[in-house]
Design an enzyme around this catalytic site. Sequence first.
Site, short mmCIF file in Angstrom:
data_model
loop_
_atom_site.label_atom_id
_atom_site.label_comp_id
_atom_site.label_asym_id
_atom_site.label_seq_id
_atom_site.Cartn_x
_atom_site.Cartn_y
_atom_site.Cartn_z
N ASN A 29 -9.06 -3.37 -3.62
CA ASN A 29 -9.26 -2.40 -2.53
C ASN A 29 -9.03 -0.99 -3.07
OD1 ASN A 29 -9.53 -1.47 0.23
ND2 ASN A 29 -7.30 -1.18 0.25
N HIS A 37 -7.60 2.75 -1.79
CA HIS A 37 -6.88 3.40 -0.70
C HIS A 37 -6.80 4.90 -0.98
CE1 HIS A 37 -4.18 3.80 2.66
NE2 HIS A 37 -3.40 4.54 1.89
N ASP A 75 -3.20 -8.24 -1.36
CA ASP A 75 -2.40 -9.36 -0.88
C ASP A 75 -2.46 -9.34 0.65
OD1 ASP A 75 -0.66 -7.38 -0.09
OD2 ASP A 75 0.83 -7.78 -1.63
N MET A 86 -12.81 -2.23 6.87
CA MET A 86 -11.71 -1.83 7.74
C MET A 86 -11.03 -3.01 8.43
SD MET A 86 -11.74 1.25 7.00
CE MET A 86 -10.57 1.97 8.14
N ALA A 88 -12.63 11.38 -6.59
CA ALA A 88 -11.75 10.62 -7.50
C ALA A 88 -11.91 9.12 -7.27
CB ALA A 88 -10.30 11.05 -7.29
C1 GRF Z 1 -12.68 5.46 1.40
O1 GRF Z 1 -12.11 6.69 1.66
C2 GRF Z 1 -11.64 4.46 1.00
O2 GRF Z 1 -10.52 5.05 0.42
C3 GRF Z 1 -11.25 3.81 2.29
O3 GRF Z 1 -12.41 3.78 3.05
C4 GRF Z 1 -13.28 4.83 2.65
C5 GRF Z 1 -14.63 4.25 2.41
O4 GRF Z 1 -15.60 5.22 2.15
N1 GRF Z 1 -10.68 2.49 2.03
P1 GRF Z 1 -17.07 4.78 1.75
O5 GRF Z 1 -17.58 3.84 2.84
O6 GRF Z 1 -17.01 4.10 0.41
O7 GRF Z 1 -17.84 6.05 1.70
#
Ligand code: GRF
Length: 206
Positions: free
Chosen positions: A112, A114, A146, A95, A178
């Site tokens: 990453n 998303h 990026d 994060m 997914a």
């Molecule tokens: C996921 O929903 C991802 O899309 C976002 O952060 C979340 C991480 O979930 N970037 P986890 O820690 O892999 O369960």
Amino acid sequence: MSGNSPCRIGVLVSGNGTNLQAIIDRIEAGEISAEITCVISNKADAYALIRASRHGIPVVVHENAGFAERRSYDAETVEILRSHKVNLVILAGFMRILTDVMVNAFPHAIMNIHPALLPSFPGLHAQQQALDYGVRYSGCTVHFVDCGTDTGPIILQSVVPVEQDDTEETLSARIQKAEHQTFAAAIKLFVEGKIKVSGRKVLISE
Ligand code: GRF
């Protein structure tokens, strides 16, 4: 990434780590020919650290609280990744926005995931943004990182339907299923040397 030396993956996490778990499972099943050489968390209590330890993967807690500068935090992260000889960095629920220090250290080698179909709904609470907008479909996007927020070249996307009675929780759960497939598929392509980046576009050879 291809050739004889196996891909060495470093995973950055902040939380639960279900994506990390999905990647570990596929490596252990022999579906992805790579090794996770370290899992780095900026949160000491991230459950992802327990998941990694259970599989014998070295973990590093690298908290950001003491760093006034994001770039110096990233410089130390680069050192940790280099000390584990990482050549692919995976952000699995990490994060923090990366600075140029990280991005330039691993060009086109940081991925990453998303929880939306970019470029729609970047940033935080992507699932709630999608619900508020009223889209019929959302999904997930795996992209190279990026210096922007969820702006890098797109590698793979998967679509999931949005139901009329969805809450942030129910939509997130559908998207996460997914995510686990899509992230693994993108990593497999990278590991097998099937990805090339041309400007904003990612070219995949099958
Ligand atoms: C996921 O929903 C991802 O899309 C976002 O952060 C979340 C991480 O979930 N970037 P986890 O820690 O892999 O369960």
